[in-house]
Design an enzyme around this catalytic site. Structure first.
Site, PDB file in Angstrom:
ATOM      1  CB  SER A 233      -0.925   0.016   1.222  1.00 32.01           C
ATOM      2  OG  SER A 233      -1.762  -1.115   1.236  1.00 32.01           O
ATOM      3  CB  SER A 271      -2.080  -1.902  -3.703  1.00 32.34           C
ATOM      4  OG  SER A 271      -2.946  -1.647  -4.786  1.00 32.34           O
ATOM      5  CG  ASP A 273      -2.021   1.895  -4.066  1.00 31.78           C
ATOM      6  OD1 ASP A 273      -1.153   1.682  -3.207  1.00 31.78           O
ATOM      7  OD2 ASP A 273      -2.236   1.140  -5.025  1.00 31.78           O
TER       8      ASP A 273
END
Length: 349
Positions: A233, A271, A273
């Protein structure tokens, strides 16, 4: 420069993009934006808190405009829905370790409710982001809470910002190297005004590192097995004194996420993000037609902050044998020199 000393991208002679860096090349170049860290390093813990504090938030001004962009939503961004719905933040933004995020949010809430002028407040939206430092820290112990939150807020200051293996970046891993906290800034003209845009990142994602367009695979640059990213991340916070409204800030936040690709992020399935952009400006928002320079400056600042998070990080280990190596700066210099990437680099790489 001592070859063993850590460095930032500007120390390597690389200028990213066409806009000048701010005085400290940090998010704190935006007037009234402070940063503080609380760092925990032991044999089994590499973790902490990083606080991004807009000084203007308080009893006299309860919120400032903000925008959110979600690159991939596999994360625990506390306060996200209200931020997105109302286009505002009401507290400092804190970054920390995934499983400590809830304790940090509760501590931030308690801190704000104890502030003068908040005696009758019955609703408040703390904003806390996280990445997973489980490769280098006993994350299940949830070691971060009120003492670290208070320490990070008390340490928040203007001027140069500590980077690398500090605060919320103490135990993160990025692109096979030790990752961490990185920051950068740009000055830019928007319409008739000159403004600053700054970024700070908490890097903890996979892919193949690229610096100024030059590949830097961890498999070739570090000894032994490369560090494994857990959680995969990235948290990005962008600040500006340009008087943007929430919609325009959300557009900036989207550009901030785009910048991850410039350093080689693979945006893997797991992830988380996120980018949050906020403004401390006061006047009328500019027309959208003049925002392109600010968008480019945002991407440049974020990309450089991501690179700085790796360049400045120091090797960290865990008692179970996990090691995340700092990127070897001499090798980085050699590869940049070999490909001619020194001095000025234009916005197209």
């Amino acid at each position: 420069m001592d070859s063993t000393a850590r460095a930032r991208l500007e120390d390597l002679g690389v200028s990213l993009g066409g806009y000048p860096r701010g005085r400290h090349n940090a998010i704190t170049d935006v007037p009234g934006v402070l940063v503080g860290h609380a760092t925990v390093h032991t044999e089994r813990l590499n973790t902490g808190v990083t606080a991004i504090v807009p000084e203007v938030i308080g009893a006299g001004r309860r919120w400032i405009p903000a925008g959110l962009a979600v690159g991939n939503g596999y994360g625990k961004l506390i306060g996200a829905t209200q931020l997105q719905e109302l286009g505002a933040i009401e507290t400092p933004i804190l970054l920390t370790s995934t499983l400590s995020a809830y304790r940090v949010a509760d501590a931030l809430l308690g801190h704000m409710l104890s502030e003068p002028g908040y005696e009758t407040v019955t609703t408040l939206n703390p904003v806390v982001g996280e990445t997973n430092d489980g490769f280098l820290s006993d994350i299940r112990s949830r070691p971060v809470g009120a003492p670290e939150v208070e320490a990070s807020l008390a340490a928040a200051s203007a001027g140069p910002v500590a980077e690398g293996s500090v605060g919320a970046g103490s135990g993160t891993v990025a692109l096979g190297f030790k990752g961490g906290i990185g920051t950068s800034s740009r000055t830019v003209t928007v319409g008739d005004g000159a403004y600053t845009v700054g970024a700070i990142v908490q890097s903890n994602f996979s892919g193949t590192l690229s610096i100024a367009g030059v590949p830097m695979p961890s498999s070739e640059l570090v000894p032994g097995p490369t560090a494994q990213t857990v959680g995969n991340s990235c948290m990005i916070v962008v600040a500006t004194d340009a008087p943007l409204d929430a919609r325009q800030l959300a557009r900036c936040a989207r550009r901030a996420v785009f910048a991850m690709r410039g350093v080689g992020a693979d945006f893997a399935q797991g992830s988380g993000d996120y980018a949050i952009a906020f403004s401390v400006g006061h006047s009328t928002p500019p027309d959208d037609a003049v925002l392109s320079p600010l968008f480019q400056a945002t991407m440049d600042a974020v990309e450089e902050a991501l690179v700085n998070s790796i360049l400045t990080a120091t090797t960290q280990s865990h008692a179970d044998g996990h090691v995340a190596h700092a990127i070897p700066l001499d090798t980085v210099r050699e590869r940049l020199a070999a490909t001619g990437v020194v001095g000025v680099m234009d916005s197209n790489g």
